[in-house]
Write a protein that holds these residues in place. Sequence first.
Motif, PDB file in Angstrom:
ATOM      1  N   MET A  61       0.836  -1.185   0.000  1.00 40.00           N
ATOM      2  CA  MET A  61       0.000   0.000   0.000  1.00 40.00           C
ATOM      3  C   MET A  61       0.885   1.254   0.000  1.00 40.00           C
ATOM      4  O   MET A  61       2.107   1.152   0.061  1.00 40.00           O
ATOM      5  N   THR A  62       0.273   2.407  -0.075  1.00 37.10           N
ATOM      6  CA  THR A  62       1.051   3.641  -0.224  1.00 37.10           C
ATOM      7  C   THR A  62       1.251   4.390   1.086  1.00 37.10           C
ATOM      8  O   THR A  62       1.982   5.380   1.118  1.00 37.10           O
ATOM      9  N   ASN A  63       0.583   3.939   2.155  1.00 36.55           N
ATOM     10  CA  ASN A  63       0.673   4.619   3.442  1.00 36.55           C
ATOM     11  C   ASN A  63       1.037   3.621   4.528  1.00 36.55           C
ATOM     12  O   ASN A  63       0.935   2.409   4.344  1.00 36.55           O
ATOM     13  N   ASP A  66      -2.326   1.601   8.160  1.00 31.25           N
ATOM     14  CA  ASP A  66      -3.719   1.408   7.733  1.00 31.25           C
ATOM     15  C   ASP A  66      -4.446   0.334   8.533  1.00 31.25           C
ATOM     16  O   ASP A  66      -5.635   0.427   8.779  1.00 31.25           O
ATOM     17  N   ARG A 103      -9.013   4.574   5.431  1.00 32.63           N
ATOM     18  CA  ARG A 103      -8.668   4.716   4.013  1.00 32.63           C
ATOM     19  C   ARG A 103      -9.052   3.416   3.293  1.00 32.63           C
ATOM     20  O   ARG A 103      -8.987   2.328   3.876  1.00 32.63           O
ATOM     21  N   TYR A 105      -8.352   1.114  -0.280  1.00 32.04           N
ATOM     22  CA  TYR A 105      -7.589   0.886  -1.503  1.00 32.04           C
ATOM     23  C   TYR A 105      -8.416   0.025  -2.460  1.00 32.04           C
ATOM     24  O   TYR A 105      -9.050  -0.944  -2.035  1.00 32.04           O
ATOM     25  N   ILE A 118      -2.529  -1.201  -7.460  1.00 36.40           N
ATOM     26  CA  ILE A 118      -3.491  -0.250  -6.914  1.00 36.40           C
ATOM     27  C   ILE A 118      -4.118   0.546  -8.062  1.00 36.40           C
ATOM     28  O   ILE A 118      -3.426   1.105  -8.914  1.00 36.40           O
ATOM     29  N   LYS A 120      -7.029   2.737  -7.352  1.00 38.65           N
ATOM     30  CA  LYS A 120      -7.560   3.987  -6.805  1.00 38.65           C
ATOM     31  C   LYS A 120      -7.440   3.946  -5.295  1.00 38.65           C
ATOM     32  O   LYS A 120      -7.456   2.868  -4.689  1.00 38.65           O
ATOM     33  N   ILE A 121      -7.324   5.115  -4.676  1.00 39.04           N
ATOM     34  CA  ILE A 121      -7.297   5.233  -3.220  1.00 39.04           C
ATOM     35  C   ILE A 121      -8.390   6.204  -2.801  1.00 39.04           C
ATOM     36  O   ILE A 121      -8.494   7.310  -3.346  1.00 39.04           O
ATOM     37  N   GLU A 123      -9.593   8.377   0.214  1.00 42.48           N
ATOM     38  CA  GLU A 123      -9.031   8.919   1.439  1.00 42.48           C
ATOM     39  C   GLU A 123     -10.100   9.070   2.525  1.00 42.48           C
ATOM     40  O   GLU A 123     -11.298   9.189   2.231  1.00 42.48           O
TER      41      GLU A 123
END
Length: 468
Positions: A61-63, A66, A103, A105, A118, A120-121, A123
């Motif tokens: 994931m990008t963060n 989570d 969040r 994903y 991925i 779309k995310i 927020e």
Amino acid sequence: MNMRPDPTFYPSPQLAMSAPPEEFAYTLLLSPDGSRPDALAVIDVKPGSPTYSTVVHTVPMTNKGDELHHFGWNACSSALSPLTGHAFLERRYLIIPGMRSSRIYIVDTRPHPTQARIHKIIEPDEIIGKTGYSRPHTVHCGPEGIYVSTLGGAGKDGTDGLPGIFIMDCETFEVLGRWEIDRGEQEKHYDFWWNLPRDYMVSSEWALPPQFENGLVAEDLLSNKYGHKLHFWDLRARRNVQTIDLGANHQMALEVRPAHDPVREYGFVGVVVDTTNLEGSIWTWWREGGKFHAEKTATIPPEPAAADLLPPLLQGFGAVPPLITDIDLSLDDKFLYVSCWGTGEMRQYDVTDPRKPRLSGSVHLGGIARRTPHPNGKSFAGGPQMVEISRDGKRVYWTNSLYSTWDNQFYPDGVPGVQVMGRAEPEGGLALADDYWLAFPDGYRAHQVRLEGGDCSTDSFCYPSVRS
């Protein structure tokens, strides 16, 4: 958009059982200390493959932080509903909620699982702003959209307003808004599922965010302040029509599993612990005479244990509660699998008579006090937790992590991520597969499993099975 229904959409449970077996599994990995992003692991589960029982692709994931939890597909067999269906979707995207971050994903599994990425995310601000809800938890693909349950309201601690369910568009993934029109007595939330042709939904209760995010609050548990109710809803009217209180001592009514065949108006829920005696229990609900009913139909006792084998949280009790943290029902509605995360046991019940479950199989693995190793000799920390059954009912996959802070309380020595598989016998019986053992990279724990083409806790069906 497809011009033909996705071949992995099945009108009935019987047809899903006869479909080709899964070749890939998807498992969520979480970093319990938040030192790295959580991830989605793609696993080869095709026997005879040179990469069988290994991770063949990972989507980080990008963060960080989570806490990925329960995830699901954008579309499934429910899309074939004759009244509200959207049959020309594809089972293509995995909807993965971060329970701690709020969040979501969206992961695209096409053109091949080993190329998942991925897409779309979504927020937290969009979710909270459009719904007032936070802490997304369970994802179900409905006939016309994606339903997501939540565990919190707005505000920093998730208590500014009550949790509920919201709906996302199944093509654009836009958050549309709250699902409930009249929530009735529902104040806490956890799981939900439905019988589409019968037009009802059932939901359950766990806790509010202050009661779970930093670990189990012992004082609240012993004061019976966790969830203990089932809520039944008119699905089309989006209205709570009945609430059944299982009794305040029956703390944490978690996974709900309706019968897959829509002709059958019953289902099951697992209760984590009875505060009067530490036992876990399975309850059966059914509808009769226009009303819903529920009764306790199976119990699992605690196991006595020496204090030096127990975490501080349990030392005063001198016993290990079973801690029923997941249940799953085979597509033929014959076998119910029950994860006893505390005692380290996976139970198989024959529920042919849904109000008289009969224990038909059991394996021990891990456990707070038992610490049973796998048949291959390797240690298994934690206990059986998230469980998933293949469509044909022959393979049962499970992992070992519940929730990071709860893992730390009940298994303070750590819960390295592992996934195993059991083989189920057609007439009952369960044994661990010697050739399936998947230890994930250091620093990751493993949670829910999804199977390519659908599984027993993903799809809901709109047409009855033909019985001989």
